[in-house]
Motif scaffolding. Structure first.
Motif, PDB file in Angstrom:
ATOM      1  N   VAL A  75       0.441   6.591  -3.927  1.00 53.15           N
ATOM      2  CA  VAL A  75      -0.394   7.333  -4.830  1.00 53.15           C
ATOM      3  C   VAL A  75      -0.701   6.612  -5.975  1.00 53.15           C
ATOM      4  CG1 VAL A  75      -0.565   9.541  -6.100  1.00 53.15           C
ATOM      5  CG2 VAL A  75       0.305   9.748  -3.961  1.00 53.15           C
ATOM      6  N   LEU A  76       0.033   5.667  -6.518  1.00 49.09           N
ATOM      7  CA  LEU A  76      -0.007   4.942  -7.830  1.00 49.09           C
ATOM      8  C   LEU A  76      -0.758   3.991  -7.664  1.00 49.09           C
ATOM      9  CD1 LEU A  76       0.385   4.872 -11.163  1.00 49.09           C
ATOM     10  CD2 LEU A  76       2.657   3.639 -10.321  1.00 49.09           C
ATOM     11  N   THR A 123       5.764   4.824   5.625  1.00 43.33           N
ATOM     12  CA  THR A 123       5.642   3.673   4.988  1.00 43.33           C
ATOM     13  C   THR A 123       4.591   2.553   5.382  1.00 43.33           C
ATOM     14  OG1 THR A 123       7.811   4.219   4.279  1.00 43.33           O
ATOM     15  CG2 THR A 123       6.947   1.820   3.441  1.00 43.33           C
ATOM     16  N   SER A 182       1.058   3.108   5.538  1.00 43.57           N
ATOM     17  CA  SER A 182       0.652   3.011   3.899  1.00 43.57           C
ATOM     18  C   SER A 182       0.251   1.700   3.618  1.00 43.57           C
ATOM     19  CB  SER A 182       1.539   3.955   3.075  1.00 43.57           C
ATOM     20  OG  SER A 182       1.845   5.227   3.475  1.00 43.57           O
ATOM     21  N   TYR A 230      11.453  -2.352  -3.461  1.00 40.89           N
ATOM     22  CA  TYR A 230      11.196  -0.853  -3.427  1.00 40.89           C
ATOM     23  C   TYR A 230      11.682  -0.467  -2.108  1.00 40.89           C
ATOM     24  CZ  TYR A 230       8.587  -1.196  -8.162  1.00 40.89           C
ATOM     25  OH  TYR A 230       8.514  -1.425  -9.235  1.00 40.89           O
ATOM     26  N   SER A 241      11.300   8.694   0.666  1.00 40.61           N
ATOM     27  CA  SER A 241       9.851   8.331   0.868  1.00 40.61           C
ATOM     28  C   SER A 241       9.556   7.252  -0.290  1.00 40.61           C
ATOM     29  CB  SER A 241       8.990   9.595   0.902  1.00 40.61           C
ATOM     30  OG  SER A 241       7.887   9.340   0.682  1.00 40.61           O
ATOM     31  N   LEU A 242       8.233   6.849  -0.085  1.00 43.42           N
ATOM     32  CA  LEU A 242       7.563   5.867  -1.159  1.00 43.42           C
ATOM     33  C   LEU A 242       6.323   6.425  -1.574  1.00 43.42           C
ATOM     34  CD1 LEU A 242       8.488   2.212  -0.314  1.00 43.42           C
ATOM     35  CD2 LEU A 242       9.427   3.120  -2.202  1.00 43.42           C
ATOM     36  N   GLN A 243       6.359   7.934  -1.200  1.00 39.84           N
ATOM     37  CA  GLN A 243       4.964   8.405  -1.329  1.00 39.84           C
ATOM     38  C   GLN A 243       4.282   8.231  -2.703  1.00 39.84           C
ATOM     39  OE1 GLN A 243       3.294   9.654   1.348  1.00 39.84           O
ATOM     40  NE2 GLN A 243       1.715   9.945   0.131  1.00 39.84           N
ATOM     41  N   SER A 244       5.048   8.545  -3.648  1.00 38.71           N
ATOM     42  CA  SER A 244       4.669   8.195  -5.193  1.00 38.71           C
ATOM     43  C   SER A 244       4.244   6.897  -5.591  1.00 38.71           C
ATOM     44  CB  SER A 244       5.611   8.918  -5.957  1.00 38.71           C
ATOM     45  OG  SER A 244       6.841   8.072  -5.992  1.00 38.71           O
ATOM     46  N   TYR A 245       4.841   6.136  -4.885  1.00 40.40           N
ATOM     47  CA  TYR A 245       4.294   4.567  -5.080  1.00 40.40           C
ATOM     48  C   TYR A 245       2.908   4.340  -4.584  1.00 40.40           C
ATOM     49  CZ  TYR A 245       3.748  -0.310  -4.322  1.00 40.40           C
ATOM     50  OH  TYR A 245       3.540  -1.798  -4.279  1.00 40.40           O
ATOM     51  N   SER A 259       6.431  -5.448  -3.879  1.00 39.61           N
ATOM     52  CA  SER A 259       7.047  -3.997  -3.798  1.00 39.61           C
ATOM     53  C   SER A 259       7.793  -3.721  -2.507  1.00 39.61           C
ATOM     54  CB  SER A 259       5.683  -3.267  -3.571  1.00 39.61           C
ATOM     55  OG  SER A 259       4.994  -3.662  -2.376  1.00 39.61           O
ATOM     56  N   THR A 293      -1.767   6.892   4.455  1.00 37.07           N
ATOM     57  CA  THR A 293      -0.659   7.288   3.826  1.00 37.07           C
ATOM     58  C   THR A 293       0.381   8.422   4.801  1.00 37.07           C
ATOM     59  OG1 THR A 293      -1.584   9.010   2.462  1.00 37.07           O
ATOM     60  CG2 THR A 293      -1.592   6.732   1.684  1.00 37.07           C
TER      61      THR A 293
END
Length: 196
Positions: A9-10, A90, A93, A71, A3-7, A68, A165
């Motif tokens: 969030v930032l 993804t 998001s 990533y 997952s790219l969830q933390s990306y 990005s 997201t």
């Protein structure tokens, strides 16, 4: 599942500072250098001018997302097994980020149309983006207004971005961002017309 969830969030926190920096020059610099009055003398409608400046900031903001994709490719390839990534979440998001960039751009254009110089436009833009993204959400989380907290929570950007997201592209969230963009551009048009 990768997952790219933390990306995701930032990135809104970074965009909160980047997009007002892109939009601070749109009208504030024009007024500071005196070229705004030259633009008024051209055969242009003010609404076309505002829309053109908004689209330019929005496109540059979207171009900031292109690096990005590295990533995304890396996580896709390095997942075990390869390709073990939730592509729906993804891509949802990314669409949410595009809508959020548009909303931040509209707010930044509004801040620039209200300000006399670029520094004030930047600071006002960051403040307005922060309040719309995080401030309203935090105010609603204190549960001070009873049932009105739900309404207050839905006024801010965060709740509507959260749906994207999760991979859910809801018409309600898209309509909300379009409404915010429209209101920002109409107000910008009004304030620029007052300077004419």
């Amino acid at each position: 599942m990768a997952s790219l969830q933390s990306y995701f969030v930032l990135v809104p926190w970074l965009l909160m500072f980047i997009i007002p920096a892109l939009s601070m020059k749109t009208f504030a610099e024009e007024q500071q250098t005196g070229t705004l009055y030259w633009l008024f003398s051209q055969p242009l409608k003010i609404s076309d001018l505002v829309l053109g400046k908004f689209l330019s900031v929005w496109v540059v903001g979207i171009l900031c997302l292109i690096p990005s994709l590295i990533y995304l490719y890396t996580v896709y390839v390095l997942g075990v097994p390869a390709g073990n990534i939730d592509l729906g979440m993804t891509f949802g998001s990314y669409i949410g980020l595009i809508m959020l960039i548009a909303a931040f751009s509209g707010v930044g254009i509004l801040a620039s149309s209200l300000s006399q110089n670029q520094i004030m436009a930047y600071l006002l833009g960051v403040f307005m983006c922060f309040i719309m993204y995080f401030g309203i959400e935090q105010l609603a989380s204190y549960k001070l207004l009873g049932g009105a907290d739900f309404i207050l929570q839905n006024i801010g950007f965060y709740q509507h971005f959260l749906g994207f997201t999760r991979g859910l592209i809801d018409f309600k969230d898209v309509a909300y961002f379009v409404l915010i963009i429209g209101v920002s551009l109409v107000l910008s048009n009004h304030f620029i017309n007052k300077k004419k």
